[in-house]
Every structure is written in structure tokens, then in C-alpha cells.
Design an enzyme around this catalytic site. Structure first.
Site, PDB file in Angstrom:
ATOM      1  N   LYS A   1       0.841  -1.204   0.000  1.00 38.06           N
ATOM      2  CA  LYS A   1       0.000   0.000   0.000  1.00 38.06           C
ATOM      3  C   LYS A   1       0.877   1.256   0.000  1.00 38.06           C
ATOM      4  CE  LYS A   1      -3.589   2.113   2.878  1.00 38.06           C
ATOM      5  NZ  LYS A   1      -4.570   1.892   3.937  1.00 38.06           N
TER       6      LYS A   1
ATOM      7  N   GLU B   1      10.501  -4.646   4.589  1.00 34.13           N
ATOM      8  CA  GLU B   1      10.588  -6.053   4.171  1.00 34.13           C
ATOM      9  C   GLU B   1      10.277  -6.196   2.684  1.00 34.13           C
ATOM     10  OE1 GLU B   1       8.958  -4.844   6.752  1.00 34.13           O
ATOM     11  OE2 GLU B   1       8.864  -6.245   8.443  1.00 34.13           O
TER      12      GLU B   1
ATOM     13  N   GLY C   1      -5.040  -2.275   5.085  1.00 32.63           N
ATOM     14  CA  GLY C   1      -4.242  -3.411   4.614  1.00 32.63           C
ATOM     15  C   GLY C   1      -4.921  -4.753   4.867  1.00 32.63           C
ATOM     16  N   ARG C   2      -5.395  -4.959   6.095  1.00 29.23           N
ATOM     17  CA  ARG C   2      -5.969  -6.267   6.447  1.00 29.23           C
ATOM     18  C   ARG C   2      -7.349  -6.483   5.844  1.00 29.23           C
ATOM     19  NH1 ARG C   2      -4.977  -2.857  10.405  1.00 29.23           N
ATOM     20  NH2 ARG C   2      -6.612  -2.050  11.764  1.00 29.23           N
TER      21      ARG C   2
ATOM     22  N   GLU D   1      -5.125  -7.047  14.986  1.00 31.31           N
ATOM     23  CA  GLU D   1      -4.623  -5.729  14.602  1.00 31.31           C
ATOM     24  C   GLU D   1      -5.755  -4.695  14.694  1.00 31.31           C
ATOM     25  OE1 GLU D   1      -1.173  -5.626  11.644  1.00 31.31           O
ATOM     26  OE2 GLU D   1      -2.809  -4.698  10.545  1.00 31.31           O
TER      27      GLU D   1
ATOM     28  N   HIS E   1      -5.588 -33.660  17.626  1.00 31.35           N
ATOM     29  CA  HIS E   1      -4.487 -34.502  18.107  1.00 31.35           C
ATOM     30  C   HIS E   1      -3.417 -33.682  18.794  1.00 31.35           C
ATOM     31  CE1 HIS E   1      -6.092 -38.051  16.027  1.00 31.35           C
ATOM     32  NE2 HIS E   1      -6.612 -37.118  15.242  1.00 31.35           N
TER      33      HIS E   1
ATOM     34  N   LYS F   1       7.885  -0.546  12.377  1.00 32.22           N
ATOM     35  CA  LYS F   1       8.549  -0.110  11.145  1.00 32.22           C
ATOM     36  C   LYS F   1       9.652   0.910  11.468  1.00 32.22           C
ATOM     37  CE  LYS F   1       4.642  -1.111   8.051  1.00 32.22           C
ATOM     38  NZ  LYS F   1       3.732  -0.742   6.981  1.00 32.22           N
TER      39      LYS F   1
HETATM   40  C1  G6Q Z   1      -2.654  -3.954   7.798  1.00 33.29           C
HETATM   41  C2  G6Q Z   1      -1.447  -3.366   8.339  1.00 33.29           C
HETATM   42  C3  G6Q Z   1      -0.175  -4.033   7.907  1.00 33.29           C
HETATM   43  C4  G6Q Z   1       0.238  -3.731   6.474  1.00 33.29           C
HETATM   44  C5  G6Q Z   1       1.675  -4.186   6.271  1.00 33.29           C
HETATM   45  C6  G6Q Z   1       2.166  -3.938   4.869  1.00 33.29           C
HETATM   46  O1  G6Q Z   1      -3.777  -3.579   8.029  1.00 33.29           O
HETATM   47  O2  G6Q Z   1      -1.423  -2.007   8.108  1.00 33.29           O
HETATM   48  O3  G6Q Z   1      -0.228  -5.420   8.072  1.00 33.29           O
HETATM   49  O4  G6Q Z   1      -0.604  -4.356   5.584  1.00 33.29           O
HETATM   50  O5  G6Q Z   1       2.494  -3.515   7.196  1.00 33.29           O
HETATM   51  O6  G6Q Z   1       2.062  -2.577   4.528  1.00 33.29           O
HETATM   52  P1  G6Q Z   1       2.217  -2.125   3.045  1.00 33.29           P
HETATM   53  O7  G6Q Z   1       1.100  -2.711   2.242  1.00 33.29           O
HETATM   54  O8  G6Q Z   1       2.167  -0.638   3.066  1.00 33.29           O
HETATM   55  O9  G6Q Z   1       3.539  -2.636   2.558  1.00 33.29           O
END
Ligand code: G6Q
Length: 539
Positions: free
Chosen positions: A203, A209, A265-266, A351, A382, A502
Site C-alpha cells: 500500500k 521487508e 491493509g488487512r 490488529e 491430536h 517499522k
Molecule cells: C494492515 C497493516 C499491515 C500492512 C503491512 C504492509 O492492516 O497495516 O499489516 O498491511 O504492514 O504494509 P504495506 O502494504 O504498506 O507494505
């Protein structure tokens, strides 16, 4: 949380607490029918809970006191309910399949852009699937590697696995998320550069990462194929809200699929973030998934509270968290295709509602987001089910199953479903000391073989796992989590804890690589950094 309404829940619980689920069933032959709901292809049986009519009435009162229906309307109509980030929350617009729908943010209808991106994704997915889009050397794309993390990874991973029966098997999907180079390296060992499409999903397009993995993947591709910019153009696309950063990375905006700051994001699986899934299952099936989401969205928005599946699930969760002190809940899909569903939900729930401050910025006086965990059944039986059956913690659980299977081999499916039904039965009804004795258990073993029961479960059943039922299932949990956030009076759509991570890592990284770092952390962190540097000869 509205204290007056909550007091009524507590009173109703106090009055019914000594009645077990077993007694509730014995007293009412219609109990199962009374506490079963249907929506968007799903049936929810919530009869095996510690509830009676009074408890449910008080819980619905709690939802009403939180003005839930008004809050739902605010979300669906683009109000800026994510106030700490000053953003609307409109993942529901992404799957609004009404061709005449209009949804406004800051006076602008967002639906034309939503439809345009979906169409662009569809055309690109079709081109990759048909071979019209080829790699730099003219070969067909056989491998798709999504590079993303968190919300830009977990949804596509979960859904691509879940919908594998609908996938084009000649295209293999991979997901690289961890900054640990092992994740990328082991993936690159399984693909051929000339036949690989990299999807950089971020996003912000600044996540450490993802950008590190994307840069290393780009270096690898250029080394393997040569051609530099022209190779990258054929093998890299971006999913992002940040065009400037996408361009800086070297991806042509023509190869960028956009989404917007009002997509969390989620909650982003039905946005451009779903491109890897769309390439796997095709635009038609992706569209069916959106339809499933939409059906549940409409149900959530229009069904009265008493018949509203996400609301009922949310209230039951609140009952156990806040009246019974349950700290976690388990999600147990009886379907191997849903093996990543608990991990996906974990992010969505923890989150969103892992917050300790109310909307007024004051500390909450009650517990909020529960710890969510789970594994597919029957495997969990199990391992950790023992603790659910006989441990000291109360762990409410959602059992998810399908009447039909994609792999009808022998009697596997009957056995699988028999286990699901048997587990919820055993958890609710237990096994008494008398039953143990009647089974011939020696007296000294009776205390160990007795099951108290009275363990609450929900059972969610659909006919089969399809793009539509998957979309509806995801929306069900999204709206459950939203409802809980409204009742707990917390902001469910920010994630300052993620942002903190971050920033922190960047500061430490400087100290790991600097020639002569001035370590200004606590003594433990300083020592760990010094130890690491010494091992690498950087002391
Ligand atoms: C989701 C969070 C988080 C995010 C990641 C990746 O709701 O904000 O999990 O999706 O940190 O972020 P980017 O899409 O910006 O790389």
C-alpha cells in the site's frame, strides 16, 4: 462500552450462569432451531452457547446502546470513521457489485475508480493466463511471486490456498513476505526467471521487508535475463496507493494497479492486492468471490440485529471476553483448503481490536480484542483440543465446515465432518462420572476421564467451499470485528503498533551496520547489538 447496557448483560448472565448448555438443551427441544441463522450461503448454529433468551436480549440491547446500526451506515457511506488517520473505511465499496452504486468520499464517487481498476486487473490476469502477456524472452508466465507482507500478503495467501480447486494449475503461485532472505531464496530456487511474474504488493511502497525483497528479486531477474529496464517492465507489476514510489522503484505506472487510502491493509484482499489470486483463479471466479462478500455486506447492513449473523457472532465473543473472562477464541476450519484462514483472521482481529484506549483517548475499563488462534481440524484434535476439553481456560471456538468436498475420495469427507460434529457435541455435553462408570472405567480413573462439558462453540456450515462462500465468510468476520470495535468504543482501523515496528527496526539497523555506532539503547539492547557485531567481526 455502554455501562448501563452492560450491567443488564451481567445481570442476565448472573441469573443463568449455573445453568449448563446441557440443561438448556434438555429444557427446550427447539433450541437448535431457535439459535440458527442463515445468510449468504452460510448457516450459523449458535445453540451450543451459554445463552438464553434473556442473555441474548441484553446483548442486543448492548448493540443498540452503541448505536450499531448508525455506525454501520457511517462505514458503508464513506464517513471518516478511522479518525486517528482521518480516513474513510470503505472495503465494502470494493465488492459493491451494483452497477449503479455510488459511494462518496470527500464529495467524489469512488465507484468508477473501483470498477476501472477491477477491469484493468481482469484484462491483465486474462493476458497472463492466456499467454498474451509473456516474459522478456517471449516465454509464457508459469510462476507468479507476490512480494508483500501483513495485509499485502495474508489475504492473498489464504485465498489462493482456499480456492486452489479453481486455480489454473499450470501457473504456480508463491508468496514472499519475510525479510529473512531465506524466504526469497527458497522461492527463487523453485522458479525460472524467464517465466516469472513478480507482483510487488505494498500500500505504502515503503515497507522495509517488501522493498528489500522486491529489490533483491529485481537484481536476480536482471542478472538472470539481462535487459535491465525492459526485463523489469515485463516481469514486475505493482499494487499500491503510492505512484511516486512505484515509479522510483522502476515500475511503469501502466503496470501499476491502484487502490486507495480508505482500504485498510488487512481488509484489502478484494482490492488490487488480490491480483495474484485473480491470476490464479481467473477474473470470473474473483468476481464470484466479490459477490459473496457483497451478499454478506448487504445482510449485515439490512438484517435486523436479532437475525444478523456478524452481530450475533460479535455479541457472543463479547459475552465470553467480558462476562466470562475468556482471553482467546479458536477458529477451527474442518477443511484443509482453509489452513491459512486462522492466520489471516488473526491479523484481521488482533490488529483491528488490539486497542486499550477508547475513542475519547481514555484507557478502556474492560478487555477488548481477544487472542485469536487455530488450526484446521482434524489435526488440532491430536494436539491442543485437550486443553479446550479439560483445561482450566475457557476457550470458545468457531467450527467451520462444508457439506461437500472438492476431493470426494472414499469416505474421507464423512469422517472429517463426523469429527467436526462430534467435537462440538462433546464440548457442549461432556461426559459425566456416571457415564464413565457405565463404560467400565475403574473408579480411580473416573476423575480423569470425566468431561465437564459446557464449552461453548459456534458451527458455521456452507454447502461447499467456493469463491462465493469464501468471500461471504471473510465479510462475516470483518463485520463481526467491526461490531465488536463499535461496542468496545475503540478505533478498529488504525494500527499504530505496526507503525512503531517499522520505525524501531530502522534505528537498530543503523547501529548494526555503522562503522562506529554510538549505542544509546538500554543495556540489554546495547549488549545484544555488540554481541552480533562481534560475531560478524564489526566490533
Ligand atoms: C494492515 C497493516 C499491515 C500492512 C503491512 C504492509 O492492516 O497495516 O499489516 O498491511 O504492514 O504494509 P504495506 O502494504 O504498506 O507494505
Amino acid at each position: 462500552m455502554n455501562q448501563e447496557a452492560w450491567k443488564k448483560v451481567e445481570d442476565a448472565v448472573a441469573a443463568s450462569k449455573t445453568t449448563t448448555i446441557k440443561q438448556l438443551f434438555a429444557a427446550d427441544p427447539d433450541r437448535a432451531a431457535k439459535y440458527t441463522l442463515s445468510a449468504a450461503g452460510w448457516t450459523l448454529d449458535y445453540s451450543k452457547n451459554r445463552i438464553d433468551a434473556n442473555v441474548m436480549k441484553a446483548l442486543f440491547g448492548l448493540a443498540k446502546a452503541a448505536n450499531l446500526q448508525e455506525e454501520i451506515e457511517k462505514m458503508f457511506t464513506g464517513a471518516k470513521i478511522n479518525r486517528t488517520e482521518n480516513r474513510a473505511v470503505l472495503h465494502t465499496a470494493l465488492r459493491n457489485c451494483d452497477p449503479a452504486a455510488q459511494v462518496f468520499v470527500d464529495g467524489k464517487d469512488v465507484m468508477p475508480d473501483v470498477r476501472a481498476v477491477l477491469a484493468k486487473m481482469g484484462a491483465f490476469a486474462d493476458a497472463v493466463r492466456s499467454g498474451a502477456h509473456r516474459g522478456f524472452t517471449g516465454k509464457r508466465i508459469k510462476y507468479v511471486v507476490n512480494i508483500g507482507i501483513g495485509g499485502s500478503d495474508l489475504g492473498p495467501v489464504m485465498a489462493t490456498l482456499a480456492l486452489a480447486p479453481y486455480s489454473k494449475r499450470s501457473i504456480k503461485s508463491f508468496f514472499v513476505s519475510n525479510v529473512d532472505a531465506t524466504h526469497l531464496a527458497e522461492t527463487l530456487r523453485q522458479v525460472k526467471a524467464a517465466e516469472t511474474l513478480f507482483i510487488v504488493a505494498s500500500k505504502t511502497f515503503t515497507t522495509q521487508e517488501t522493498m528489500t525483497n522486491a529489490e533483491s528479486a529485481r537484481d536476480w531477474l536482471v542478472k538472470e535475463l539481462g535487459g535491465s529496464g525492459s526485463a523489469v517492465a515485463k516481469h514486475f507489476v505493482a499494487l499500491s496507493t503510492n505512484e511516486a514510489e512505484v515509479v522510483k522503484f522502476g515500475i511503469d505506472p501502466a503496470n501499476m494497479f491502484a487502490f486507495w487510502d480508505w482500504v485498510g491493509g488487512r481488509y484489502s484482499l478484494p482490492s488490487a492486492i488480490g491480483l495474484s489470486l485473480m491470476i490464479s483463479i481467473g477474473p470470473k471466479n474473483f468476481g464470484k468471490m466479490l459477490k459473496g462478500y457483497w451478499k454478506m455486506d448487504k445482510h449485515f447492513r439490512t438484517a435486523r440485529l436479532e437475525k444478523n449473523m456478524p452481530v450475533v457472532l460479535a455479541l457472543l465473543g463479547i459475552l465470553y471476553s467480558n462476562a466470562y473472562g475468556a482471553e482467546s477464541y479458536a477458529v477451527l476450519p474442518y477443511d484443509q483448503y482453509l489452513s491459512r484462514f486462522p492466520a489471516y483472521l488473526q491479523q484481521m482481529d488482533m490488529e483491528s481490536n488490539g486497542k486499550a484506549v477508547t475513542k475519547d483517548g481514555k484507557p478502556v475499563a474492560y478487555s477488548t480484542g481477544p487472542i485469536e488462534w487455530g488450526e484446521p481440524g482434524t489435526n488440532g484434535q491430536h494436539s491442543f483440543y485437550q486443553l479446550i476439553h479439560q483445561g482450566t481456560h475457557l476457550i470458545p471456538a468457531d467450527f467451520i465446515g462444508f457439506c461437500k468436498t472438492h476431493n470426494p475420495i472414499g469416505d474421507h469427507h464423512d469422517k472429517l465432518m463426523a469429527n467436526l460434529f462430534a467435537q462440538t457435541e462433546a464440548l457442549a455435553f461432556g461426559k459425566t462420572a456416571e457415564q464413565c462408570r457405565a463404560d467400565g472405567d475403574p473408579e480411580e480413573l473416573v476423575p480423569f476421564k470425566t468431561f465437564e462439558g459446557n464449552r461453548p462453540t459456534n458451527t458455521l456450515l456452507a454447502d461447499d467451499l467456493t469463491p462465493e462462500t469464501l468471500g461471504a465468510l471473510v465479510a462475516l468476520y470483518e463485520h463481526k470485528i467491526f461490531t465488536q470495535g463499535v461496542i468496545w468504543n475503540i478505533y478498529s482501523f488504525d494500527q499504530w503498533g505496526v507503525q512503531l515496528g517499522k520505525v524501531l527496526a530502522k534505528n537498530v539497523l543503523k547501529d548494526l551496520v555503522a562503522e562506529k555506532p554510538e549505542l544509546k539503547h538500554d543495556s540489554s539492547t546495547n549488549a545484544l547489538i555488540a554481541h552480533y557485531r562481534k560475531v560478524l567481526g564489526r566490533a
